[in-house]
Scaffold this motif. Structure first.
Motif, PDB file in Angstrom:
ATOM      1  N   PHE A 117     -10.699   2.735  -2.398  1.00  0.00           N
ATOM      2  CA  PHE A 117      -9.447   0.960  -3.054  1.00  0.00           C
ATOM      3  C   PHE A 117      -8.319   3.050  -2.271  1.00  0.00           C
ATOM      4  O   PHE A 117      -7.547   2.481  -3.963  1.00  0.00           O
ATOM      5  N   CYS A 118      -8.251   3.099  -2.004  1.00  0.00           N
ATOM      6  CA  CYS A 118      -7.159   4.089  -1.041  1.00  0.00           C
ATOM      7  C   CYS A 118      -7.571   4.052   0.224  1.00  0.00           C
ATOM      8  O   CYS A 118      -7.853   3.465   1.140  1.00  0.00           O
ATOM      9  N   GLY A 119      -5.983   5.171   1.372  1.00  0.00           N
ATOM     10  CA  GLY A 119      -6.509   4.314   2.076  1.00  0.00           C
ATOM     11  C   GLY A 119      -5.048   3.984   3.213  1.00  0.00           C
ATOM     12  O   GLY A 119      -4.370   3.082   2.178  1.00  0.00           O
ATOM     13  N   THR A 120      -5.183   3.359   4.174  1.00  0.00           N
ATOM     14  CA  THR A 120      -4.249   2.888   4.536  1.00  0.00           C
ATOM     15  C   THR A 120      -3.918   1.149   3.350  1.00  0.00           C
ATOM     16  O   THR A 120      -5.689   0.794   4.384  1.00  0.00           O
ATOM     17  N   GLY A 121      -2.908   0.202   3.440  1.00  0.00           N
ATOM     18  CA  GLY A 121      -2.516  -0.831   3.019  1.00  0.00           C
ATOM     19  C   GLY A 121      -3.390  -1.016   1.831  1.00  0.00           C
ATOM     20  O   GLY A 121      -2.740  -1.987   0.711  1.00  0.00           O
ATOM     21  N   TYR A 122      -3.353   0.561   0.892  1.00  0.00           N
ATOM     22  CA  TYR A 122      -4.178   0.602  -0.769  1.00  0.00           C
ATOM     23  C   TYR A 122      -2.704   1.180  -1.303  1.00  0.00           C
ATOM     24  O   TYR A 122      -2.688   2.267  -1.327  1.00  0.00           O
ATOM     25  N   TYR A 123      -2.052   0.460  -1.489  1.00  0.00           N
ATOM     26  CA  TYR A 123      -0.829   0.877  -1.913  1.00  0.00           C
ATOM     27  C   TYR A 123      -0.219  -0.599  -3.140  1.00  0.00           C
ATOM     28  O   TYR A 123      -0.651  -1.282  -3.562  1.00  0.00           O
ATOM     29  N   GLY A 124       0.703   0.090  -4.589  1.00  0.00           N
ATOM     30  CA  GLY A 124       0.417  -1.270  -5.337  1.00  0.00           C
ATOM     31  C   GLY A 124       0.046  -1.417  -6.151  1.00  0.00           C
ATOM     32  O   GLY A 124      -1.306  -1.062  -5.996  1.00  0.00           O
ATOM     33  N   LYS A 126      -1.736  -3.850  -4.653  1.00  0.00           N
ATOM     34  CA  LYS A 126      -2.982  -3.818  -4.182  1.00  0.00           C
ATOM     35  C   LYS A 126      -4.339  -3.653  -4.529  1.00  0.00           C
ATOM     36  O   LYS A 126      -5.162  -3.363  -4.043  1.00  0.00           O
ATOM     37  N   VAL A 127      -3.729  -1.729  -4.609  1.00  0.00           N
ATOM     38  CA  VAL A 127      -4.891  -1.089  -4.694  1.00  0.00           C
ATOM     39  C   VAL A 127      -5.979  -2.063  -6.659  1.00  0.00           C
ATOM     40  O   VAL A 127      -7.310  -2.027  -6.164  1.00  0.00           O
ATOM     41  N   LEU A 132     -10.495  -5.551  -8.328  1.00  0.00           N
ATOM     42  CA  LEU A 132     -10.522  -6.502  -9.866  1.00  0.00           C
ATOM     43  C   LEU A 132     -11.861  -7.793  -8.368  1.00  0.00           C
ATOM     44  O   LEU A 132     -12.452  -8.215  -8.972  1.00  0.00           O
ATOM     45  N   ALA A 133     -11.481  -7.396  -7.018  1.00  0.00           N
ATOM     46  CA  ALA A 133     -12.032  -7.611  -5.844  1.00  0.00           C
ATOM     47  C   ALA A 133     -13.191  -7.770  -6.117  1.00  0.00           C
ATOM     48  O   ALA A 133     -14.588  -8.390  -5.959  1.00  0.00           O
ATOM     49  N   ARG A 134     -13.592  -6.664  -5.844  1.00  0.00           N
ATOM     50  CA  ARG A 134     -14.808  -5.792  -6.016  1.00  0.00           C
ATOM     51  C   ARG A 134     -16.000  -5.698  -7.218  1.00  0.00           C
ATOM     52  O   ARG A 134     -16.943  -5.537  -7.675  1.00  0.00           O
ATOM     53  N   GLY A 135     -14.664  -5.879  -8.456  1.00  0.00           N
ATOM     54  CA  GLY A 135     -15.898  -5.750  -9.424  1.00  0.00           C
ATOM     55  C   GLY A 135     -16.455  -4.499 -10.265  1.00  0.00           C
ATOM     56  O   GLY A 135     -17.625  -4.559 -10.818  1.00  0.00           O
ATOM     57  N   VAL A 163     -12.052  -1.086 -17.000  1.00  0.00           N
ATOM     58  CA  VAL A 163     -11.174  -2.510 -16.607  1.00  0.00           C
ATOM     59  C   VAL A 163     -12.174  -3.151 -16.995  1.00  0.00           C
ATOM     60  O   VAL A 163     -13.505  -2.970 -17.475  1.00  0.00           O
ATOM     61  N   LYS A 164     -11.081  -4.064 -17.406  1.00  0.00           N
ATOM     62  CA  LYS A 164     -11.802  -5.007 -18.571  1.00  0.00           C
ATOM     63  C   LYS A 164     -11.863  -5.997 -17.739  1.00  0.00           C
ATOM     64  O   LYS A 164     -11.071  -6.716 -16.723  1.00  0.00           O
ATOM     65  N   ASP A 165     -12.892  -7.392 -18.230  1.00  0.00           N
ATOM     66  CA  ASP A 165     -13.568  -8.760 -17.769  1.00  0.00           C
ATOM     67  C   ASP A 165     -11.968  -9.855 -17.700  1.00  0.00           C
ATOM     68  O   ASP A 165     -12.000 -10.466 -16.373  1.00  0.00           O
ATOM     69  N   ASP A 166     -11.410  -9.678 -18.183  1.00  0.00           N
ATOM     70  CA  ASP A 166     -10.178 -10.422 -18.117  1.00  0.00           C
ATOM     71  C   ASP A 166      -9.100 -10.105 -17.304  1.00  0.00           C
ATOM     72  O   ASP A 166      -7.827 -10.052 -17.434  1.00  0.00           O
ATOM     73  N   ASP A 167      -9.512  -8.665 -16.821  1.00  0.00           N
ATOM     74  CA  ASP A 167      -7.585  -7.955 -15.919  1.00  0.00           C
ATOM     75  C   ASP A 167      -7.252  -8.441 -15.250  1.00  0.00           C
ATOM     76  O   ASP A 167      -7.640  -9.137 -14.424  1.00  0.00           O
ATOM     77  N   THR A 168      -5.812  -8.690 -15.517  1.00  0.00           N
ATOM     78  CA  THR A 168      -4.717  -9.263 -13.941  1.00  0.00           C
ATOM     79  C   THR A 168      -4.537  -7.876 -13.344  1.00  0.00           C
ATOM     80  O   THR A 168      -4.416  -6.393 -13.752  1.00  0.00           O
ATOM     81  N   PRO A 169      -4.123  -7.325 -11.779  1.00  0.00           N
ATOM     82  CA  PRO A 169      -4.224  -6.459 -11.354  1.00  0.00           C
ATOM     83  C   PRO A 169      -2.407  -5.713 -11.974  1.00  0.00           C
ATOM     84  O   PRO A 169      -2.984  -4.668 -12.468  1.00  0.00           O
ATOM     85  N   GLU A 170      -1.974  -6.786 -12.592  1.00  0.00           N
ATOM     86  CA  GLU A 170      -0.792  -6.093 -13.215  1.00  0.00           C
ATOM     87  C   GLU A 170      -1.283  -5.473 -15.351  1.00  0.00           C
ATOM     88  O   GLU A 170      -0.691  -4.037 -15.255  1.00  0.00           O
ATOM     89  N   VAL A 171      -1.785  -5.852 -15.601  1.00  0.00           N
ATOM     90  CA  VAL A 171      -2.182  -5.087 -16.310  1.00  0.00           C
ATOM     91  C   VAL A 171      -3.594  -4.489 -16.058  1.00  0.00           C
ATOM     92  O   VAL A 171      -3.277  -3.079 -17.062  1.00  0.00           O
ATOM     93  N   LEU A 172      -4.475  -3.954 -15.286  1.00  0.00           N
ATOM     94  CA  LEU A 172      -5.047  -2.942 -14.959  1.00  0.00           C
ATOM     95  C   LEU A 172      -3.965  -1.569 -14.658  1.00  0.00           C
ATOM     96  O   LEU A 172      -3.919  -0.637 -14.828  1.00  0.00           O
TER      97      LEU A 172
END
Ligand code: GRF
Length: 207
Positions: A117-124, A126-127, A132-135, A163-172
């Motif tokens: 989850f790094c490199g171009t496009g992975y900032y803020g 989005k990381v 979370l999308a990858r699980g 990483v917890k099951d009910d995480d949102t991007p903001e919580v994580l």
């Protein structure tokens, strides 16, 4: 005294962690010579002002010509006469000329375990959306030296965060900041200030 510049774009919680670590003695023999922002509205500038640290804004909006902007950015860093440049949520790509000039003297904090989850496009956020999308079951943060690639430089420190099951991007995002970023970035600065790390064959070795 070891002098650092901290470059910021936003809220500046990592800048605050550095300020607090200097006050509490977790980072020693080190001072923040300047805070540099590309964004005049960054709350990080208020944090610098509150702590009595010189701050400058090199606004990307006001200088649309990229080459001219790069020169101003490099001049702001040169003028501060620092030993280390710390990117703490700085969202502008660092000019290659500056990377060459400050080889192994620029560090960045990235909110994942590089190379995930790094490199171009992975900032803020989005990381964290990517994680979370990858699980993944653990994520974390990485402090690394900056080279010409995006998040490809020698890794200094990493810390894993659950990483917890009910995480949102903001919580994580928040958990990674609290448990990893605010700890790792001051640690890395203290190690470098006391010459405890060196780069050998593209990898960081502890001395
Ligand atoms: C942090 O998540 C950092 O890892 C990333 O940008 C964010 C900056 O947050 N590079 P803040 O401005 O330090 O609060």
């Amino acid at each position: 005294m070891f002098r650092i510049a901290v470059m910021v774009s936003g809220g500046g919680t990592n800048l605050q962690a550095i300020i607090d670590a200097i006050s509490s003695g977790k980072i020693t023999d080190t001072e923040i010579g300047v805070v540099i922002s590309n964004n005049a509205d960054a709350y990080a500038l208020t944090r610098a002002k509150n702590a009595g640290i010189p701050a400058v804004c090199v606004s990307r909006k006001e200088i649309p010509d990229r080459a001219a902007y790069n020169q101003m950015l490099i001049k702001a860093v040169d003028d501060a006469n620092v030993d280390l440049v710390v990117l703490a949520g700085f969202l502008v790509v660092i000019p290659e000329e500056m990377i060459r000039k400050y080889r192994n003297r620029i560090i960045n904090i990235h909110p994942s375990l590089i190379p995930s989850f790094c490199g171009t496009g992975y900032y803020g956020l989005k990381v964290h959306e990517g994680a979370l999308a990858r699980g993944v079951k653990v994520s974390g943060a990485t402090v690394h030296f900056v080279d010409e690639g995006t998040d490809t430089g020698p890794i200094i420190l990493q810390k894993a965060v659950e990483v917890k099951d009910d995480d949102t991007p903001e919580v994580l995002q928040r958990r990674i900041m609290e448990e990893a970023e605010w700890v790792l970035l001051p640690q890395a600065i203290d190690l470098i200030a006391h010459q405890k790390v060196e780069v050998v064959d593209g990898k960081v070795k502890r001395i």
